[in-house]
Each structure stands twice: as structure tokens, then as C-alpha cells.
Write an enzyme that holds these catalytic residues in place. Structure first.
Site, mmCIF file in Angstrom:
data_model
loop_
_atom_site.group_PDB
_atom_site.id
_atom_site.type_symbol
_atom_site.label_atom_id
_atom_site.label_comp_id
_atom_site.label_asym_id
_atom_site.label_seq_id
_atom_site.Cartn_x
_atom_site.Cartn_y
_atom_site.Cartn_z
ATOM 1 N N TYR A 129 46.069 40.876 35.610
ATOM 2 C CA TYR A 129 45.927 41.903 34.577
ATOM 3 C C TYR A 129 45.518 43.263 35.138
ATOM 4 O O TYR A 129 45.630 44.280 34.466
ATOM 5 C CB TYR A 129 44.943 41.466 33.487
ATOM 6 C CG TYR A 129 43.510 41.310 33.953
ATOM 7 C CD1 TYR A 129 42.645 42.395 34.020
ATOM 8 C CD2 TYR A 129 43.017 40.055 34.334
ATOM 9 C CE1 TYR A 129 41.341 42.252 34.454
ATOM 10 C CE2 TYR A 129 41.713 39.900 34.767
ATOM 11 C CZ TYR A 129 40.878 41.004 34.821
ATOM 12 O OH TYR A 129 39.588 40.857 35.251
ATOM 13 N N ARG A 130 45.083 43.312 36.376
ATOM 14 C CA ARG A 130 44.645 44.578 36.964
ATOM 15 C C ARG A 130 45.824 45.423 37.430
ATOM 16 O O ARG A 130 46.926 44.932 37.633
ATOM 17 C CB ARG A 130 43.702 44.327 38.136
ATOM 18 C CG ARG A 130 42.375 43.766 37.674
ATOM 19 C CD ARG A 130 41.347 43.798 38.778
ATOM 20 N NE ARG A 130 40.063 43.382 38.241
ATOM 21 C CZ ARG A 130 39.312 42.427 38.757
ATOM 22 N NH1 ARG A 130 39.694 41.792 39.852
ATOM 23 N NH2 ARG A 130 38.164 42.120 38.192
#
EC number: 3.1.15.-
Length: 181
Positions: A129-130
Site C-alpha cells: 500500500y505504500r
């Protein structure tokens, strides 16, 4: 070659515009680096077929840019749609990075991720998700150390693989001149 969770996946999309509700992906390219930004492999660069009607919705900048680069003709000639391009990209990435490990890497990568979420959700979900967004460092350098900005010049071809290579080189430049590792 073996999948390594520390490898980084770099991606760039060329689109018909900036609105994922109206515009479409017309080119996708990926490459993989190790944690030190050494390029390990370049994935496929794929022109994604779109209809003439969809291409006709492009604004003047996109028409000029993507016609001059030859991308419009490659898109018209392509037999690969969104799903085929997504699967070919995933097949490449699975050889180098396990699912869910690499942040999505690139320049202004949030924009690309919006299009992936809409048109290539399986590929979007492959990333952690980063984000590793090189444009963040550029914005910080502009504010905190503007004298280094002229030391890196992009060619700006707006061809996906060229743009990714430039993003990797730009991050390496900021690592040396801004972060100073």
C-alpha cells in the site's frame, strides 16, 4: 533470478488524459531494481489498444505528444487490451518480487495508481500500500535545497520505459545530492 522482497517495482503509464473516469491507459511499462536502485530487469512495454472513439477524446497536448512519439499508432495497432497487458505485467513481476512487498515506485505515482485501481485492479493489488514517489523528493528539494534542481534534467519523452529509467536515475541523483547517502 528469484523473487526478492527487497526489490522495487517501478511503473509508468501513459494515458489519454488525467481523469480515470473518462480517460484510459494507452501504455504500461515496468522495471525492477534492487534496493540500491540497480536495474535488474525491464518488463514488457505494452501499448494498450483503445478505440478510435476513445483516442478522439484526448486533448491537444495528449494528441501532439502521443502522436509525435508514435504511441497513437502503436495503440491502434495493438491487440492487447487492459486485461492482457495487466496479466503480462504480472507474469513478469512475479519472477522478481513477491506480491504485497514492493511499494509502487515512480514519479507522481499516485496518478498512475488511480488508473490501475480502475482498469488493472489485480496489478494494483500486487503492490504494497505504500508509495515511493520520486516527485516527493523533487518537491522537498525545490523548497529546501533548490540549488540542486538544475543538476538533473529529464528528457521528457513521455514514453513509459524512458520515463521509468529517468525516475530511477532521478532518485539516485537525489540520494547522492540531497539525502547524501
Amino acid at each position: 533470478m528469484s523473487a526478492n522482497e527487497n526489490n522495487l517495482i517501478w511503473i509508468d503509464l501513459e494515458m489519454t488524459g488525467l481523469d480515470p473516469e473518462r480517460d484510459r491507459i494507452i501504455e504500461i511499462a515496468t522495471l525492477v531494481t534492487d534496493a540500491n536502485l540497480n536495474i535488474l530487469a525491464e518488463g514488457p512495454t505494452i501499448a494498450v489498444h483503445q478505440s478510435d472513439e476513445q483516442l478522439a477524446l484526448m486533448d491537444g497536448w495528449n494528441v501532439r505528444t502521443h502522436t509525435a512519439s508514435g504511441l497513437v499508432e502503436r495503440v491502434k495497432a495493438s491487440t492487447m487490451g487492459d486485461r492482457e497487458a495487466e496479466l503480462a505485467t504480472l507474469e513478469f513481476l512475479k519472477q522478481w518480487v513477491p506480491a504485497g512487498k514492493s511499494p509502487i515506485c515512480g514519479n507522481s505515482i499516485g496518478q498512475d495508481r488511480r488508473f490501475l485501481f480502475k482498469y488493472m485492479p489485480e496489478l494494483e493489488a500486487y503492490f504494497h500500500y505504500r508509495y515511493l514517489d520520486v516527485s516527493t523528493l523533487k518537491e522537498l528539494a525545490r523548497r529546501w535545497k533548490p540549488e540542486i534542481l538544475d543538476g538533473f534534467t529529464k528528457q521528457g519523452t513521455h514514453q513509459a520505459m524512458d520515463d521509468i529509467r529517468e525516475s530511477v536515475a532521478e532518485l539516485a541523483y537525489y540520494r547522492e545530492h540531497f539525502i547524501k547517502l
